[in-house]
Design a protein around this motif. Structure first.
Motif, mmCIF file in Angstrom:
data_model
loop_
_atom_site.group_PDB
_atom_site.id
_atom_site.type_symbol
_atom_site.label_atom_id
_atom_site.label_comp_id
_atom_site.label_asym_id
_atom_site.label_seq_id
_atom_site.Cartn_x
_atom_site.Cartn_y
_atom_site.Cartn_z
ATOM 1 N N SER A 129 -3.001 -11.580 3.419
ATOM 2 C CA SER A 129 -4.028 -11.772 2.385
ATOM 3 C C SER A 129 -5.432 -11.779 2.998
ATOM 4 N N ARG A 130 -5.525 -11.367 4.255
ATOM 5 C CA ARG A 130 -6.828 -11.429 4.931
ATOM 6 C C ARG A 130 -7.850 -10.485 4.293
ATOM 7 N N ARG A 131 -9.106 -10.907 4.332
ATOM 8 C CA ARG A 131 -10.191 -10.010 3.930
ATOM 9 C C ARG A 131 -10.306 -8.898 4.962
ATOM 10 N N THR A 132 -10.878 -7.782 4.558
ATOM 11 C CA THR A 132 -11.090 -6.694 5.527
ATOM 12 C C THR A 132 -12.530 -6.199 5.426
ATOM 13 N N GLN A 133 -12.934 -5.490 6.449
ATOM 14 C CA GLN A 133 -14.276 -4.899 6.469
ATOM 15 C C GLN A 133 -14.135 -3.444 6.895
ATOM 16 N N ASP B 61 -8.974 -15.733 9.053
ATOM 17 C CA ASP B 61 -9.173 -16.899 8.202
ATOM 18 C C ASP B 61 -9.065 -18.149 9.088
#
Ligand code: NAD
Length: 476
Positions: free
Chosen positions: A20-24, A42
């Motif tokens: 569920s990590r954010r990405t860039q 996180d």
């Protein structure tokens, strides 16, 4: 042909991505094309990394000098073998030309080899004491290090952040720049492949302020090593101070170049123009303020502009290109503000002063002269392809201008007058000085600044000492 690798973090020996990590998104600054998606840590990821760094430190501090040297020299050999591939990756994500990126790989290999030798010279002392007593002064690794490095040297900066701590017996959690993750992972991979235990050095990425607050408030971290802007450096130094962590701060500069009227102007220009536009000027030791003695001023600024105009700008992967794009969208914006502001304030624009092309982050090699000293660009690190040239009457005025700013990272002076060389070396407030030379670094030379340019050093024996603490042991 090298393709851009998948992106991930390295935490406690595991490749970490997804969930569920954010990405860039990661962009190629020459084309604007998306290269990959970077997972961002996180809080649970960072806690895991901290716990692993603690374990890694406990084992690595007990490693032998030979074990550390074997890892560092092995990684240096692997980097040399992988130089072309790593250079292409760095050019893809940062924009600099391939030859510049290749030099960077070799610089890291040289640094790792230097520290592979230096680790055997981490001596303590034994003091003179009567029979039966013993007093020793010994050096021990400071502990787990949090290392934050920027994007402008995507390979060199991570190399600096890892080499000395590993030689010293520390563990490291590295957060290199989110814009250039694959280069940093390539450097770390060379150390793993040479046998470094994976909890000794880890790579995380994230929202910079979140990561730095999380790591710097943990008592596990004993040292902060930061390279980046003065503004962020001051912020991080305050966070580190709350837990009395040691710090090495490599911050911004505003490189003064004193050019005296006894020089061969063409020779100076042929050297300095290349140095100015290297990596599109995004170099902390970039020559920036050209402080030129009156008699040669006209010839100097005209010659500079002519050479700048002739540079071929384009995709760094193209072998004929001499200057690539800027590394990210923030930089051409900053150039517009700083160069536009200077022209509005009365500076003369000789060449450049505009974006180039309709894709990527290109900005033309620019030359300004007669810039008012209160223009922002004369006070703020421009970090871009712009030379600022002003005339001065004599050595007193030139040295006063060199020391006017609160920065003191690198300075340069050109003169054949030995007395003047010695005066400049004595009077200019700077961490590094090149006299008739732009070569101000090397694996064996301390790299660092004074005043707002930071404190502490990387490279050289000084870089290793910065990762050690001293203990005096007295036995009765
Ligand atoms: P910035 O100061 O926002 O970032 C510089 C680096 O610090 C980046 O890698 C960034 O990820 C990191 N960073 C930012 N905030 C952080 C935080 N709270 N905790 C941990 N790391 C953090 O600047 P930028 O827009 O990337 O670059 C702009 C300016 O930075 C330039 O004008 C230049 O002055 C300076 N800079 C200096 C160097 C250097 O080598 N000294 C390198 C890159 C940038």
């Amino acid at each position: 042909m090298t393709s851009y690798p998948p992106l991930h973090m390295y935490i406690d020996g595991e490749v970490v991505s997804g969930g569920s990590r954010r990405t860039q998104a990661i962009f190629n600054p020459a084309t604007g094309e998306t290269l990959g998606e970077l997972p961002l840590a996180d809080a649970a990821d960072l806690d895991r990394a901290l716990e692993a760094a603690q374990r890694g430190f406990r084992t690595w501090r007990n490693s032998t000098a030979q074990e550390r040297a074997t890892v560092l020299s092995g990684a240096a050999r692997l980097l040399t073998e992988r130089a072309d591939e790593l250079a292409r990756i760095a050019t893809m994500e940062e924009g600099k030309t391939l030859p510049e990126a290749r030099i960077e790989v070799m610089m890291v290999a040289g640094l790792f080899n230097f520290y592979a030798g230096e680790v055997f010279r981490t001596y303590g002392r034994e003091l003179v004491r009567p029979a039966g007593q013993r007093s020793t002064v010994r050096y021990e690794p400071v502990g787990p290090v949090a290392a934050f490095s920027p994007w402008n040297f995507p390979l060199g900066n991570p190399g600096r952040k890892l080499g000395a701590p590993i030689a010293a017996g520390c563990s490291v959690i590295m957060k290199s720049a989110e814009e250039t993750p694959a280069s940093a992972l390539g450097i770390l991979q060379s150390l793993y492949d040479a046998g470094l235990p994976k909890n000794v050095a880890q790579a995380v990425f994230g929202v910079p302020d979140e990561v730095s607050r999380h790591l710097l408030t943990s008592p596990i971290i004993r040292k902060l090593s930061f390279t980046g802007s003065t503004v962020i450096g001051k912020h991080l130094a305050k966070l580190a101070a709350d837990d009395m962590k040691r710090t090495t701060m490599e911050l911004g500069g505003h490189g003064a170049v004193l050019v005296f009227d006894d020089v061969d102007v063409d020779h100076v220009l042929n050297t300095m123009v290349g140095a100015k536009y290297r990596n599109s000027g995004q170099v902390c030791v970039s020559p920036t303020r050209f402080i030129v003695q009156e008699d040669i001023y006209e010839k100097f600024r005209m010659g500079f502009a002519e050479r700048a105009k002739a540079l071929k700008v384009g995709n760094g992967l193209d072998a004929s290109v001499q200057m690539g794009p800027m590394a990210n969208a923030r930089r051409p914006d900053a150039m517009e503000r700083l160069i536009g502001g200077a022209v509005k304030a009365g500076a003369r624009l000789h060449t450049g002063g505009e974006r180039l092309g309709n894709q990527g982050y290109f900005y033309a090699p620019t030359v300004l002269s007669e810039i008012p000293l209160d223009a922002d660009i004369m006070n703020e690190e421009p970090f871009g392809p712009v030379a600022l040239i002003n005339p001065y009457r004599n050595a007193d005025d030139m040295i006063a201008e060199a020391n006017r700013l609160p920065y003191g990272l690198a300075a340069y002076a050109w003169t054949d007058d030995v007395k003047m060389q010695r005066r400049v070396a004595h009077d200019v407030e700077t961490g590094m000085l090149g006299i008739n030379s732009t070569m101000i670094g090397g694996a064996d030379a301390p790299f660092g600044g004074v005043k707002w340019s930071g404190h502490g050093h990387e490279d050289g024996p000084e870089g290793l000492m910065a990762c050690l603490v001293l203990k005096a042991v007295h036995e009765g």
